[in-house]
Motif scaffolding. Structure first.
Motif, PDB file in Angstrom:
ATOM      1  N   ARG A 191       0.889  -1.158   0.000  1.00  0.00           N
ATOM      2  CA  ARG A 191      -0.142   0.107  -0.042  1.00  0.00           C
ATOM      3  C   ARG A 191       0.837   1.138  -0.007  1.00  0.00           C
ATOM      4  O   ARG A 191       0.634   2.157  -0.657  1.00  0.00           O
ATOM      5  N   SER A 192       1.909   1.474   0.910  1.00  0.00           N
ATOM      6  CA  SER A 192       2.675   2.499   1.060  1.00  0.00           C
ATOM      7  C   SER A 192       3.461   2.537  -0.262  1.00  0.00           C
ATOM      8  O   SER A 192       3.691   3.777  -0.889  1.00  0.00           O
ATOM      9  N   SER A 193       4.096   1.530  -0.867  1.00  0.00           N
ATOM     10  CA  SER A 193       5.110   1.479  -2.065  1.00  0.00           C
ATOM     11  C   SER A 193       4.261   2.137  -3.128  1.00  0.00           C
ATOM     12  O   SER A 193       4.832   2.817  -4.099  1.00  0.00           O
TER      13      SER A 193
ATOM     14  N   LEU B  57       7.971  -0.665  -8.219  1.00  0.00           N
ATOM     15  CA  LEU B  57       6.448  -0.543  -8.811  1.00  0.00           C
ATOM     16  C   LEU B  57       6.575   0.641  -9.839  1.00  0.00           C
ATOM     17  O   LEU B  57       5.901   0.500 -10.931  1.00  0.00           O
ATOM     18  N   ARG B  58       7.309   1.658  -9.611  1.00  0.00           N
ATOM     19  CA  ARG B  58       7.295   2.845 -10.646  1.00  0.00           C
ATOM     20  C   ARG B  58       7.877   2.387 -11.933  1.00  0.00           C
ATOM     21  O   ARG B  58       7.110   2.403 -12.996  1.00  0.00           O
TER      22      ARG B  58
ATOM     23  N   THR C 202      -1.959  -4.853 -17.482  1.00  0.00           N
ATOM     24  CA  THR C 202      -0.888  -5.491 -16.926  1.00  0.00           C
ATOM     25  C   THR C 202      -1.195  -6.089 -15.463  1.00  0.00           C
ATOM     26  O   THR C 202      -1.838  -5.384 -14.655  1.00  0.00           O
ATOM     27  N   ALA C 203      -0.822  -7.389 -14.894  1.00  0.00           N
ATOM     28  CA  ALA C 203      -1.186  -7.958 -14.015  1.00  0.00           C
ATOM     29  C   ALA C 203       0.207  -7.973 -13.107  1.00  0.00           C
ATOM     30  O   ALA C 203       1.309  -8.699 -13.887  1.00  0.00           O
ATOM     31  N   ILE C 204       0.137  -7.511 -11.984  1.00  0.00           N
ATOM     32  CA  ILE C 204       1.436  -7.694 -10.994  1.00  0.00           C
ATOM     33  C   ILE C 204       1.048  -8.644  -9.946  1.00  0.00           C
ATOM     34  O   ILE C 204       0.138  -8.365  -9.189  1.00  0.00           O
TER      35      ILE C 204
END
Length: 375
Positions: A138-140, A291-292, A193-195
């Motif tokens: 969540r934070s990332s 993630l970015r 896209t699925a992560i």
């Protein structure tokens, strides 16, 4: 920090409900001398007037973007909000809320983080695993520099979640056959896209199975207990992520056709890989930088790259920073950003701004479509 919601906020709103945040920030105005409760809280939410205003302004931005409400709650009756400057800040934000009320539109983020309520019940170590896969994710995600929404996995399967460029499956550990089919239908329809984080689909009606993970991921994986913590390869080269902790189960990618994105530092096994639009991150505790990179490759717009927290709905942009210095804001060519606050802002061209910020500042901008003149 991000001042995160304590629920899948956007699923609440998608069902026509209004979520209210209780904001009991310990402000600079808090005085132990007026404490009537016997409780003791130090001022961690804003030790100075500027820090307090930055935090509460950040919280207001989250409320506006995610269509939520709040009440300010003086938890120890110590005068936490007995300060005119705090209420003046709220008054300055009122026109943005009034504009939304006049023309209500839903929040449409580029990225959806999906939480599975049922999978939490199957985790043996319910503090560390939930902390790594849910709270850190969540934070990332909120520090990745893009617009993020938070929904339940059930709502994705029921087509309640809006179309997004990226879906992050934070803890989809226990999936039924119907869940897997519904997820794949949704992903194929939107070409998103699925992560997938850690152990997607490992648990099912018949118990644990890496074969089920293959059905979910579209790539072969194997069970190989050991120490997590990865170093990036290819698009993620130069990045490192996850806590170096021994976990069971731990998974490795064995598919020769998959693009390697990361390897475990402990033994060099492949921890992260991609096949088409399916990205598997076998570690827990992914960083904003990882993630970015993945979000941007999937087409999400990145507004800032220094782990700032951004909130935007296309009408406004708020940038909250945890450090002092320059913050570069990348504005899409289709929009113009006009500063609302008096922070020092320099235009570096049509699509880039630089904010000179102090730790804890929140800068607000109004966003307007750029009109292209016809010849």
């Amino acid at each position: 920090g991000a001042g995160s919601f304590m629920c899948p906020i956007d699923s609440v709103v998608a069902h026509g409900k209004l979520w209210f945040n209780e904001d009991d920030t310990r402000t600079f105005a808090l005085s132990e001398r007026t404490n009537k409760t016997g409780l003791s809280f130090h001022s961690t939410g804003g030790k100075t007037p500027d820090e307090t205003l930055g935090i509460l302004s950040r919280n207001c931005a989250a409320l506006l973007a995610h269509r939520a409400g709040t009440w300010w709650m003086d938890l120890i009756s110590g005068g936490a909000f007995d300060e005119p400057a705090l209420w003046s800040m709220l008054h300055r934000r009122l026109p943005l809320y009034q504009a939304l009320y006049r023309e209500p539109t839903p929040y449409r983020p580029d990225v959806a983080v999906l939480v599975d309520e049922e999978s939490k019940l199957y985790v043996h170590d319910d503090w560390d695993v939930n902390s790594w896969t849910l709270y850190r994710m969540r934070s990332s995600a909120q520090q990745s520099g893009t617009a993020v929404g938070f929904y339940t996995l059930d709502d994705l399967c029921a087509d309640v979640v809006p179309a997004c460029k990226v879906y992050v499956f934070a803890n989809a550990f226990h999936l039924s056959d119907a869940d897997i089919a519904a997820i794949h239908r949704r992903l194929s329809r939107g070409q998103a896209t699925a992560i997938w984080a850690y152990a997607p689909g490992y648990l099912g009606p018949s118990g644990p199975s890496v074969r089920r993970m293959r059905r979910v991921l579209g790539m072969d994986v194997a069970l190989q207990d050991g120490v997590q913590g990865s170093t990036g390869v290819g698009p993620l080269a130069g990045l490192a992520w996850a806590t170096s902790a021994r976990v069971s189960p731990r998974f490795v990618v064995t598919d020769a056709a998959a693009e390697t994105l990361g390897r475990y530092r402990s033994d060099g096994s492949i921890s992260s890989a991609r096949v088409g639009r399916s990205v598997f991150l076998a570690d827990m505790g992914v960083t904003p930088a990882v993630l970015r990179c993945l979000f941007e490759e999937a087409g999400a717009h990145i507004w800032t790259r220094g782990n700032e927290v951004i909130h935007t709905d296309g009408r406004f942009l708020a940038v909250h920073t945890g450090h002092t210095g320059k913050v570069v804001v990348e504005v899409p060519p289709s929009l113009r950003a006009d500063p609302i606050d008096a922070l020092k802002v320099q235009r570096n061209g049509k699509s880039e701004l630089t904010i000179t910020a102090s730790r804890g500042d929140t800068a607000w901008f109004s966003l307007h479509p750029v009109r292209v003149a016809r010849r």
